[in-house]
Design a protein around this motif. Sequence first.
Motif, short mmCIF file in Angstrom:
data_model
loop_
_atom_site.label_atom_id
_atom_site.label_comp_id
_atom_site.label_asym_id
_atom_site.label_seq_id
_atom_site.Cartn_x
_atom_site.Cartn_y
_atom_site.Cartn_z
N SER A 1 -5.82 2.71 -4.13
CA SER A 1 -5.00 3.72 -4.84
C SER A 1 -4.88 3.73 -6.20
CB SER A 1 -3.92 4.48 -4.14
OG SER A 1 -3.20 5.42 -4.84
N PRO A 2 -4.96 4.81 -7.20
CA PRO A 2 -4.77 4.30 -8.60
C PRO A 2 -3.20 3.99 -8.76
CG PRO A 2 -5.97 6.51 -8.21
CD PRO A 2 -5.27 5.92 -6.94
N SER A 3 -2.34 4.43 -7.94
CA SER A 3 -0.76 4.31 -7.84
C SER A 3 -0.30 3.02 -7.31
CB SER A 3 0.14 5.29 -7.50
OG SER A 3 -0.42 5.48 -6.48
N LYS A 4 -1.20 2.22 -6.49
CA LYS A 4 -0.67 1.28 -5.48
C LYS A 4 -2.00 0.24 -5.60
CE LYS A 4 2.33 3.37 -2.34
NZ LYS A 4 2.66 3.41 -0.67
N GLU A 5 -1.41 -1.03 -5.45
CA GLU A 5 -2.64 -2.01 -5.24
C GLU A 5 -3.43 -1.99 -3.76
OE1 GLU A 5 -0.01 -5.87 -3.76
OE2 GLU A 5 0.16 -5.30 -5.75
N ALA A 6 -4.32 -2.66 -3.79
CA ALA A 6 -4.82 -2.62 -2.25
C ALA A 6 -4.28 -3.19 -1.25
CB ALA A 6 -6.69 -3.19 -2.58
N MET A 7 -4.16 -2.49 -0.14
CA MET A 7 -3.47 -2.87 0.96
C MET A 7 -4.08 -2.57 2.35
SD MET A 7 0.12 -0.71 0.58
CE MET A 7 0.28 -1.29 -1.00
N PRO A 8 -3.87 -3.24 3.53
CA PRO A 8 -4.39 -2.54 4.71
C PRO A 8 -3.65 -1.24 4.94
CG PRO A 8 -3.45 -4.88 4.83
CD PRO A 8 -3.07 -4.37 3.42
N VAL A 9 -4.66 -0.62 5.94
CA VAL A 9 -4.18 0.65 6.10
C VAL A 9 -2.84 0.90 6.90
CG1 VAL A 9 -5.23 0.72 8.45
CG2 VAL A 9 -5.08 3.08 7.12
N GLU A 10 -2.49 -0.25 7.57
CA GLU A 10 -1.31 -0.26 8.37
C GLU A 10 0.05 -0.37 7.49
OE1 GLU A 10 -3.45 -2.78 8.90
OE2 GLU A 10 -4.27 -1.74 10.61
N LYS A 11 -0.36 -1.13 6.19
CA LYS A 11 0.85 -1.13 5.21
C LYS A 11 0.67 0.30 4.19
CE LYS A 11 1.69 -5.91 4.86
NZ LYS A 11 1.87 -7.12 3.94
N TYR A 12 -0.59 0.84 3.96
CA TYR A 12 -0.46 1.86 3.17
C TYR A 12 0.29 3.26 3.64
CZ TYR A 12 -2.57 5.13 -0.43
OH TYR A 12 -2.44 6.30 -1.22
#
Length: 172
Positions: A69-80
């Motif tokens: 996401s532009p506002s967040k760093e890349a992360m697993p779907v469970e955390k996003y």
Amino acid sequence: MPESIATPHPLSNMPAPAAPAGPIQRKLRNAIPADKKGWWWGTGRRKTAVARVRMKLCKDGKPSFIVNSPSKEAMPVEKYFNEERDRNDAVAPLKVTNTFDKFNIVVQVHGGGFMGQAGAVLLGVARALRNYDPTLEGALRDNGFLTRDAREVERKKYGQAGARRRFQFSKR
């Protein structure tokens, strides 16, 4: 005297149409080959959210589902996605088609809120799965994963407090 279905119409020379034989079968799409790097693509939209999904067959036996996401760093779907409802929506097409442990998935989302983004990811993953294997389309369509939800926020009108809400009326 009982009339059969195939009797001609009295005002026409054409015979009456016959009853349908059974349920209508959809013609299978042609499989879309992966791009040069082995990715299948799918785009999903919901409200103002857009999700661009890339899927690749998992070769090392460790599937992943990453959301950028532009506002967040890349992360697993469970955390996003914090809500259980949104996590379930994002992975629902994979669970229905029993392909959860088969792919590495990278999703780029922007716009909207978390619920709209989860709906966009659902549609994008379903479209990418359909591109990978057209025989999965029946299961995806039966669960409503290939249908774009066209509901949008209604615009605010001038002279009103909102889309439908009026300013308070005062008689005096």
